[in-house]
Design a protein around this motif. Structure first.
Motif, short mmCIF file in Angstrom:
data_model
loop_
_atom_site.label_atom_id
_atom_site.label_comp_id
_atom_site.label_asym_id
_atom_site.label_seq_id
_atom_site.Cartn_x
_atom_site.Cartn_y
_atom_site.Cartn_z
N ARG B 53 16.20 -3.03 -9.36
CA ARG B 53 16.94 -2.85 -8.11
C ARG B 53 18.43 -3.06 -8.36
O ARG B 53 18.82 -4.05 -8.97
CB ARG B 53 16.44 -3.84 -7.05
N LEU B 63 10.71 -7.49 -6.18
CA LEU B 63 9.83 -6.32 -6.21
C LEU B 63 10.27 -5.31 -5.15
O LEU B 63 10.81 -5.67 -4.10
CB LEU B 63 8.38 -6.73 -5.94
N ILE B 64 10.00 -4.04 -5.42
CA ILE B 64 10.33 -2.95 -4.50
C ILE B 64 9.14 -2.74 -3.57
O ILE B 64 7.99 -2.67 -4.03
CB ILE B 64 10.63 -1.67 -5.30
N ALA B 65 9.40 -2.63 -2.28
CA ALA B 65 8.31 -2.43 -1.32
C ALA B 65 7.75 -1.02 -1.45
O ALA B 65 8.46 -0.08 -1.83
CB ALA B 65 8.82 -2.66 0.10
N ALA B 66 6.46 -0.86 -1.11
CA ALA B 66 5.82 0.46 -1.13
C ALA B 66 6.64 1.43 -0.28
O ALA B 66 7.22 1.05 0.73
CB ALA B 66 4.40 0.33 -0.58
N CYS B 67 6.68 2.68 -0.71
CA CYS B 67 7.32 3.79 0.03
C CYS B 67 8.84 3.65 0.14
O CYS B 67 9.43 4.24 1.04
CB CYS B 67 6.76 3.96 1.44
N LEU B 81 2.22 9.18 -11.99
CA LEU B 81 1.36 9.43 -10.83
C LEU B 81 0.80 8.12 -10.26
O LEU B 81 0.63 7.97 -9.05
CB LEU B 81 0.22 10.36 -11.27
N ARG B 82 0.56 7.14 -11.15
CA ARG B 82 0.02 5.85 -10.72
C ARG B 82 0.98 5.15 -9.74
O ARG B 82 0.55 4.35 -8.91
CB ARG B 82 -0.21 4.95 -11.94
N VAL B 84 3.10 6.54 -7.43
CA VAL B 84 3.64 7.32 -6.29
C VAL B 84 3.67 6.52 -4.99
O VAL B 84 4.47 6.81 -4.10
CB VAL B 84 2.88 8.64 -6.06
N GLN B 85 2.85 5.48 -4.89
CA GLN B 85 2.86 4.67 -3.66
C GLN B 85 4.20 3.97 -3.45
O GLN B 85 4.54 3.59 -2.35
CB GLN B 85 1.75 3.62 -3.70
#
Lengths: 529, 190
Positions: B53, B63-67, B81-82, B84-85
């Motif tokens: 970050r 940590l980076i939040a999902a999406c 691909l693992r 992408v969330q």
């Protein structure tokens, strides 16, 4: 003020050096390893001749640090969470003796078990030993705690202080403002007649009473601590207790401006007055903690106060580490839907490296016992634990450091045979030697394979104090010379190695087979240099 | 300014080197940095992940939040691909195309790449081939870094300086080879 990009572990190390540290004692263990590694490469540590060698195990490291504190100098002892189990005896009793020179016990917990067997939370040990515990929320705070707070307080209050880290702080880098290094202070002196460190019952009872009497002081420290803070918030439907890096996730979830009151906790025992204020002002409380529900359990009490929420109520997951999404969900914030991961994505577990000597050893073991259905292989802690996975499927246990040998002995006592122990060189000297002595004493039919790759491999290749000397150590323990064998785990020596294994498996007493070949990773680093 | 970057690959592919160079460049540019990575057992040939970050404002979570990630940087297509969330709907994926097949059930790589390309901002490049053409067969990670440099809110020169600093102790030839791989990757993502 200089700015550095530090792992949490490195911030701890630099902070300790800047506070006038005289010695760091440690045994490698993820995620704590980089603390001593940093000190080993620090110019300041070299100039000051700060102690910076690896110890044989955490118990040795703990006691060496206690000895340095006894001598009036500032010391830290570092380990991963389960390492604290290995030195719990020294740790608990150091709380009773108290500290002389500043003594910090730095323990890195591994919630989610990225590289561990359990996710125990070291804050319980702080409470158990009845000493102050710090839990930094950021790399900067870790640096400041170590450089400005821990050692002075440890000396002023005469107590060791526990510093609890977690994986996402230990192994995350951030900019840290670094101050000037203080000189190493003169030793804290004590009269030769001082008997604090003599835990004879008569003295220990007085020490323990004094430790109990200090609890009020420790609570006052937490109440006044610069690391515990009450942040005002207008919406008092919910109050938040956020400890360690849990605080960051809370603030992230609310975009840096939390509408609810937040009590940030980075020092224990819990600050009762601040907690009482939060509980009296807010309708319900959410506890956000990395690790086990340590605060939540204390606030809920035995009658499970329904106002207290967190991991025990399912508002946050009961196990595993937190992340900003999980914390945002606990507050029912409006969040985008997370896409589903494509079914094309398959698991990719860790595996032994190509060319790893352990792979050849496992192939030899599997071949040697192929016709022995009652044979069991007991594993230990290290890269070779991966022998539990395909294609080897070779080991039946992995419990704690050294347990391969002692479990093999217990299983042999119960009739399992052949009973085979597989243990690395560093793990063997860490805690495999006493079990070997038990096998020798009772002439137990246990075959011990020492996988000597000449290093502490799993944690990145630290020195292993007994590497290359396994045969002499085992001979010294009393294993008969003709049953100490050495093999070279290479594909070309497979048949020869299987034959040696079968000979020793046929022997109804203790035998040792040293499978010696250098770790492919440390070899590669040497070649690069 | 902020960049939330997810880095993925297989142990030994050099994603932590990419993260270290971007992190150093960001700090030299006066940005705040947080970079979370996993050491220990997970590095042994398994999936490896780092969160990086960068921001002109103080950074809270490690940590980076999902999406919410701006960029996924991957050295391996299935590992891209693992993750992408993590990606924000407007985010970009930059990945090397060559699969590391060290598991028995590795999917058809064409299917993986097709799945990645469904994403509006996916760049899939043959980093190994580009690195080899640039005369630095071991510089695939610098090729990816070069490609990524077009997607970061960061000056490319700062990244070049950080590469120079990172490899300086290995000598001028190593520095030059890595800079060449970087430029080749930057060109490939034009």
């Amino acid at each position: 003020m200089a700015q550095r990009l530090f792992l949490g572990d490195e911030a701890v190390a630099q902070g300790a050096l800047d506070a006038g540290l005289s010695g760091c004692y440690a045994y490698p263990g993820t995620p704590s390893t980089e603390i001593l590694e940093y000190i080993q490469t620090s110019k300041l540590a070299a100039e000051r001749n700060v102690h910076r060698e690896w110890s044989t195990n955490e118990k040795a490291a703990m006691e060496e640090a206690i000895g340095m504190s006894f001598a009036g100098k500032r010391a830290i002892v570092c380990m991963k969470h389960v390492g604290l189990n290995a030195c719990a005896d020294g740790f608990m009793n150091a709380a009773v003796t108290g500290a002389r020179g500043g003594l910090a016990v730095v323990v890195a917990d591994d919630p989610s078990m990225h590289s561990s067997q359990n996710e125990q939370d070291s804050r319980y040990y702080g409470q158990f030993a009845m000493i102050p515990c710090l839990e930094p929320s950021s790399q900067q705070e870790a640096y400041e705690m170590m450089s400005k707070y821990v050692f002075g307080e440890s000396e002023a209050k005469g107590t060791p202080i526990l510093v609890r880290l977690t994986t996402r702080l230990s192994h995350s880098r951030a900019n840290v403002e670094v101050g000037e290094a203080s000189p190493i202070p003169a030793a804290v002196t004590a009269d030769a007649s001082d008997r604090h460190f003599v835990l004879l019952p008569a003295i220990a009872k007085k020490n323990y009473e004094r430790l109990c009497a200090k609890q009020g002081t420790f609570e006052a420290m937490s109440e006044e601590s610069p690391y515990n803070a009450y942040l005002e918030g207008a919406d008092k439907s919910v109050g938040i207790v956020a400890s360690g890096i849990g605080f960051n996730y809370v603030m992230e979830a609310f975009g840096g401006k939390c509408p609810h009151p937040v009590l940030k906790i980075s020092q224990y025992p819990l600050p009762k007055k601040k907690l009482a204020r939060l509980l009296s002002e807010c309708q319900s409380i959410v506890c956000v903690e990395e690790g086990m529900p340590f605060i939540e359990q204390q606030l809920r009490g035995p009658l499970a106060d329904p106002r207290i929420k967190g991991r025990l109520t399912g508002d946050l997951p009961r196990t595993g580490e937190l992340n900003p999404r999980l914390v945002a969900e606990a507050f029912h914030l409006d969040l985008p839907a997370v896409p589903v991961v494509s079914p094309l994505v398959k698991m990719r577990p860790p595996r032994l490296c190509d060319g790893c000597p352990h792979a050849d050893t496992y192939r030899a073991i599997n071949a040697a016992i192929a016709d022995m259905p009652n044979a069991r292989v007991f594993g230990d802690i290290g890269c070779y634990t991966l022998g539990a996975l395909p294609p080897y499927n070779a080991i039946s246990s992995c419990v704690d450091m050294g347990a391969s040998i002692t479990m093999a002995k217990g299983a042999a006592d119960a009739g399992i045979g052949p009973a085979i122990a597989v243990i690395g060189d560093s793990t063997f000297t860490h805690s495999g030697m006493p079990g070997t002595l038990d096998c020798v004493w009772e002439k137990s039919p246990v075959t011990i394979l020492i996988l000597d790759n000449l290093t502490t491999g799993m944690t990145g290749g630290q020195s292993s104090v007994g590497a290359g000397r396994m045969e002499a150590i085992c001979a010294g323990l009393g294993v008969e010379a003709e049953h100490i064998r050495t093999i070279v785990p290479l594909p070309g020596k497979h048949d020869e190695n299987v034959a040696v294994l079968r000979e020793e498996l046929a022997y109804a007493g203790p035998s040792v087979i040293v499978a010696r070949r250098e770790c492919i990773q440390t070899l590669r680093h040497k070649v690069k240099k | 300014m902020k960049n939330d970057i997810v880095l993925a690959g297989v142990g030994g592919q050099g994603i932590l080197t990419i993260a270290a160079i971007i992190g150093k460049a960001a700090m030299d540019q006066g940005l705040n940095v947080k970079q979370s990575e996993v050491h220990g057992m997970s590095q042994r040939g398994g999936a490896v992940l780092a969160h990086l970050r960068l921001s002109s404002e103080p950074i809270l979570s490690d940590l980076i939040a999902a999406c919410t990630a701006d960029v996924i940087i991957a050295m391996e297509p299935m590992e891209a691909l693992r993750q992408v969330q993590s990606l924000s709907p407007s985010g970009a994926i930059i990945t090397a195309s060559k699969p590391i097949v060290n598991i028995p059930d590795y999917p058809e790589v064409e299917a993986v790449v097709a799945e990645l390309k469904k994403h509006p901002r996916a760049v899939v490049i043959d980093a190994d081939e580009i690195a080899a053409s640039a005369g630095n067969a071991r510089g695939s990670n610098m090729v990816i870094l070069g490609a990524v440099s077009r997607f970061l809110a960061m000056d490319a020169q700062t990244l070049r300086d950080a590469i120079t600093g990172f490899f300086a102790r290995k000598g001028d030839a190593v520095v030059a080879a890595n800079l060449k791989a970087f430029e080749a990757g930057r060109k490939a993502a034009e």
